[in-house]
Design a protein around this motif. Sequence first.
Motif, PDB file in Angstrom:
ATOM      1  N   GLU A   1      -2.167   7.846   2.638  1.00 13.00           N
ATOM      2  CA  GLU A   1      -2.099   8.973   1.706  1.00 13.00           C
ATOM      3  C   GLU A   1      -1.909  10.294   2.459  1.00 13.00           C
ATOM      4  OE1 GLU A   1      -4.948   7.144  -1.856  1.00 13.00           O
ATOM      5  OE2 GLU A   1      -5.781   8.537  -0.378  1.00 13.00           O
TER       6      GLU A   1
ATOM      7  N   THR B   1       0.830  -1.202   0.000  1.00  6.63           N
ATOM      8  CA  THR B   1       0.000   0.000   0.000  1.00  6.63           C
ATOM      9  C   THR B   1       0.864   1.252   0.000  1.00  6.63           C
ATOM     10  OG1 THR B   1      -1.822  -1.108   1.163  1.00  6.63           O
ATOM     11  CG2 THR B   1      -1.745   1.301   1.296  1.00  6.63           C
TER      12      THR B   1
ATOM     13  N   THR C   1      -5.670   3.016   3.554  1.00 10.78           N
ATOM     14  CA  THR C   1      -5.201   3.696   2.346  1.00 10.78           C
ATOM     15  C   THR C   1      -5.322   5.209   2.488  1.00 10.78           C
ATOM     16  OG1 THR C   1      -5.802   1.810   0.940  1.00 10.78           O
ATOM     17  CG2 THR C   1      -5.531   3.947  -0.137  1.00 10.78           C
ATOM     18  N   GLU C   2      -6.458   5.685   2.975  1.00 10.37           N
ATOM     19  CA  GLU C   2      -6.632   7.125   3.172  1.00 10.37           C
ATOM     20  C   GLU C   2      -5.623   7.655   4.191  1.00 10.37           C
ATOM     21  OE1 GLU C   2      -9.821  10.385   4.982  1.00 10.37           O
ATOM     22  OE2 GLU C   2     -10.451   8.290   4.720  1.00 10.37           O
TER      23      GLU C   2
ATOM     24  N   SER D   1      -9.694   4.945   6.706  1.00  6.47           N
ATOM     25  CA  SER D   1      -9.171   3.675   6.195  1.00  6.47           C
ATOM     26  C   SER D   1      -7.653   3.713   6.127  1.00  6.47           C
ATOM     27  CB  SER D   1      -9.737   3.402   4.793  1.00  6.47           C
ATOM     28  OG  SER D   1      -9.179   4.316   3.854  1.00  6.47           O
TER      29      SER D   1
ATOM     30  N   SER E   1       2.680   1.787  -3.317  1.00  9.12           N
ATOM     31  CA  SER E   1       1.756   2.324  -4.314  1.00  9.12           C
ATOM     32  C   SER E   1       1.501   3.813  -4.106  1.00  9.12           C
ATOM     33  CB  SER E   1       0.436   1.547  -4.264  1.00  9.12           C
ATOM     34  OG  SER E   1      -0.513   2.109  -5.155  1.00  9.12           O
ATOM     35  N   VAL E   2       1.280   4.200  -2.851  1.00  8.86           N
ATOM     36  CA  VAL E   2       0.966   5.600  -2.559  1.00  8.86           C
ATOM     37  C   VAL E   2       2.154   6.514  -2.889  1.00  8.86           C
ATOM     38  CG1 VAL E   2       0.480   7.248  -0.703  1.00  8.86           C
ATOM     39  CG2 VAL E   2      -0.800   5.094  -0.830  1.00  8.86           C
TER      40      VAL E   2
END
Length: 336
Positions: free
Chosen positions: A320, A273, A316-317, A314, A276-277
């Motif tokens: 980020e 993750t 992912t959030e 979340s 990717s970010v």
Amino acid sequence: MGDHHRRGAVVVEDVAHFTPGELDRDAVFYVAGHRGLVGSAITRILQASGFTNVVGMTSSQLDLRNREAVREFFQRMKPRYVVMAAAKVGGILANSSYPVEFLSDNVQIQVNVLDAAREVEVERLLFLGSSCIYPKYAEQPIREDALLTGRLESTNDAYAIAKIAGIIHVQAVRREYGLPWISAMPTNLYGPNDNFSPLGSHVLPALIRRYDEAVQSGAQTVTNWGTGLARREFLHSDDMADACLHLLEHYDGATHVNVGTGTDSTIRDVADTIASVVGYRGLTEWDTSKPDGTPQKLLDVSRLEGSGWASKISLTEGVERTVAWYREHSGSVRSA
């Protein structure tokens, strides 16, 4: 609180007469550790929620290991509310390399603050521990009553013992002095003002730094510790701060409360993750000669959810937002 709670040798029953409710927005509210990961998030949410007298002291202004200095500060400020977010923290390497410091510093900090707070009868105090207090092989998800039922993870046992002492200290104050203090045990936290040091950080900020540096340097390979199969639960610090205010206004009990998301991921998935970010496209290798730590650490958050709170951010959030903050503050983050 009446004198019958504070004087004499008789141990009173746990607090039964206190009803939580909305805190006084104009009262003095001391956040110990207000510049750290959790303390800064709590300070932000308190100010956003209308608290007008939030107090924080840097370590150079007030060394919490100095008992007399802490006592003088509490006598002078007489805070009505306190969140105990100050601690010496670190990842596997730091904890296993400096167990004496992690035990001694944290016990001193806790005893000094809790004793001084008791002397001035702080109305509401929230002590923050860590999910590492639980046994290494605790049944998953880990319930609050798993505390002290098995052996600790050896890489951070000194830190865990210090935090367990803090929980028992709060429970003892409730019994002997009748003050409605509470404890919360957060899962793995991350977010703004985290420690991104290669040697002193926890796994998620360490991974953010490692992958971001790989992107900046054009490296084609990143090597992480362990197998990557250990499972961890991660909570953004803004969610943690929101939970802290919720508990202060809605919970009162001797039992500490787990704070987390109720879900976990493998370190490999977390690394993917983050890669990717940050935009990393190279290979990830795993150094299996290095320790994984506890195989899984997922908290049972049913007690917290039963009080009316659930996480909102979340993974992912949260990653980020944290990566964006890290890059914006790359010249001033804790990185040594």
